[in-house]
Scaffold this motif. Structure first.
Motif, mmCIF file in Angstrom:
data_model
loop_
_atom_site.group_PDB
_atom_site.id
_atom_site.type_symbol
_atom_site.label_atom_id
_atom_site.label_comp_id
_atom_site.label_asym_id
_atom_site.label_seq_id
_atom_site.Cartn_x
_atom_site.Cartn_y
_atom_site.Cartn_z
ATOM 1 N N PHE A 122 74.662 56.246 17.610
ATOM 2 C CA PHE A 122 76.067 55.866 17.727
ATOM 3 C C PHE A 122 76.382 54.689 16.807
ATOM 4 O O PHE A 122 77.374 54.709 16.081
ATOM 5 C CB PHE A 122 76.425 55.502 19.173
ATOM 6 C CG PHE A 122 77.858 55.074 19.322
ATOM 7 C CD1 PHE A 122 78.842 56.007 19.585
ATOM 8 C CD2 PHE A 122 78.232 53.745 19.184
ATOM 9 C CE1 PHE A 122 80.175 55.627 19.709
ATOM 10 C CE2 PHE A 122 79.553 53.346 19.300
ATOM 11 C CZ PHE A 122 80.526 54.290 19.566
ATOM 12 N N ASN A 123 75.554 53.635 16.850
ATOM 13 C CA ASN A 123 75.829 52.444 16.046
ATOM 14 C C ASN A 123 75.732 52.737 14.554
ATOM 15 O O ASN A 123 76.552 52.242 13.770
ATOM 16 C CB ASN A 123 74.912 51.287 16.442
ATOM 17 C CG ASN A 123 75.340 50.680 17.751
ATOM 18 O OD1 ASN A 123 76.514 50.425 17.978
ATOM 19 N ND2 ASN A 123 74.396 50.466 18.638
ATOM 20 N N TRP A 124 74.772 53.553 14.149
ATOM 21 C CA TRP A 124 74.681 53.935 12.745
ATOM 22 C C TRP A 124 75.947 54.699 12.337
ATOM 23 O O TRP A 124 76.545 54.414 11.294
ATOM 24 C CB TRP A 124 73.428 54.791 12.498
ATOM 25 C CG TRP A 124 73.420 55.376 11.123
ATOM 26 C CD1 TRP A 124 73.036 54.755 9.970
ATOM 27 C CD2 TRP A 124 73.875 56.678 10.759
ATOM 28 N NE1 TRP A 124 73.207 55.616 8.902
ATOM 29 C CE2 TRP A 124 73.726 56.795 9.361
ATOM 30 C CE3 TRP A 124 74.382 57.755 11.475
ATOM 31 C CZ2 TRP A 124 74.071 57.951 8.677
ATOM 32 C CZ3 TRP A 124 74.722 58.900 10.792
ATOM 33 C CH2 TRP A 124 74.575 58.991 9.408
ATOM 34 N N ALA A 125 76.344 55.670 13.147
ATOM 35 C CA ALA A 125 77.532 56.469 12.835
ATOM 36 C C ALA A 125 78.787 55.590 12.827
ATOM 37 O O ALA A 125 79.618 55.690 11.919
ATOM 38 C CB ALA A 125 77.685 57.618 13.835
ATOM 39 N N TYR A 126 78.918 54.733 13.832
ATOM 40 C CA TYR A 126 80.095 53.855 13.916
ATOM 41 C C TYR A 126 80.170 52.946 12.694
ATOM 42 O O TYR A 126 81.224 52.820 12.072
ATOM 43 C CB TYR A 126 80.047 53.016 15.197
ATOM 44 C CG TYR A 126 81.266 52.139 15.357
ATOM 45 C CD1 TYR A 126 82.395 52.606 16.018
ATOM 46 C CD2 TYR A 126 81.304 50.863 14.815
ATOM 47 C CE1 TYR A 126 83.519 51.824 16.150
ATOM 48 C CE2 TYR A 126 82.427 50.070 14.929
ATOM 49 C CZ TYR A 126 83.531 50.547 15.602
ATOM 50 O OH TYR A 126 84.653 49.769 15.711
ATOM 51 N N ASP A 127 79.054 52.299 12.362
ATOM 52 C CA ASP A 127 79.044 51.386 11.222
ATOM 53 C C ASP A 127 79.322 52.114 9.920
ATOM 54 O O ASP A 127 80.048 51.613 9.064
ATOM 55 C CB ASP A 127 77.703 50.644 11.136
ATOM 56 C CG ASP A 127 77.500 49.669 12.282
ATOM 57 O OD1 ASP A 127 78.500 49.289 12.942
ATOM 58 O OD2 ASP A 127 76.345 49.299 12.535
#
Length: 148
Positions: A122-127
């Motif tokens: 999620f954090n990779w995709a969000y960033d």
């Protein structure tokens, strides 16, 4: 990350997680759906508060350049966040689902493993998406200024 964006990030993270957890709970956990739903919402609220506090501290310790964080740092981030959640959520899971310590621990470890992977993805995709949107916005603004 601004406070508004951090709050948006946290809410989006939890909404997606809540949807996924309800699907998994429906498929794999026996028990009252009302109790499971209440537990999921309670855990989600606790996670949002912890997410906000934890990430402010993590960004202060490791910097705000989230897009260039190493995979090792992303793993460390996810692991330390989930250990904190495990400590807080274990008693609640035991109480709500009326489980023994060992059963609740095993279930919570399953949650931690799921959320460790989920948080990293999620954090990779969000960033990545956030960086893309910001770069597109900057390019559009620059192009508009050049036309003046």
């Amino acid at each position: 990350m601004s406070h508004k964006e951090r709050i948006f990030h946290s809410i989006l993270f939890e909404v997606v997680a809540l949807i996924l957890m309800m699907v998994f709970a429906f498929l794999f956990i026996e028990g009252s759906m009302a109790a499971i739903t209440g537990l999921a919402v309670g855990l989600s609220v606790m996670a949002m508060a912890w997410n906000y506090i934890f990430n402010i501290g993590f960004d202060k310790a490791f910097g705000n350049d989230r897009i260039n964080r190493s995979f090792k740092l992303l793993l460390f981030h996810g692991f330390t966040f989930e250990i904190g959640m495990l400590i807080v959520t274990l008693p609640l899971i035991m109480w709500v689902l009326n489980l023994s310590f060992l059963t609740a621990l095993l279930m919570d470890i399953g949650f931690v493993l799921f959320f460790l992977v989920y948080a990293i993805v999620f954090n990779w995709a969000y960033d990545t998406v956030s960086n893309w949107i910001k770069s597109k916005s900057t390019k559009a603004m620059t192009s508009s200024l050049e036309n003046i």
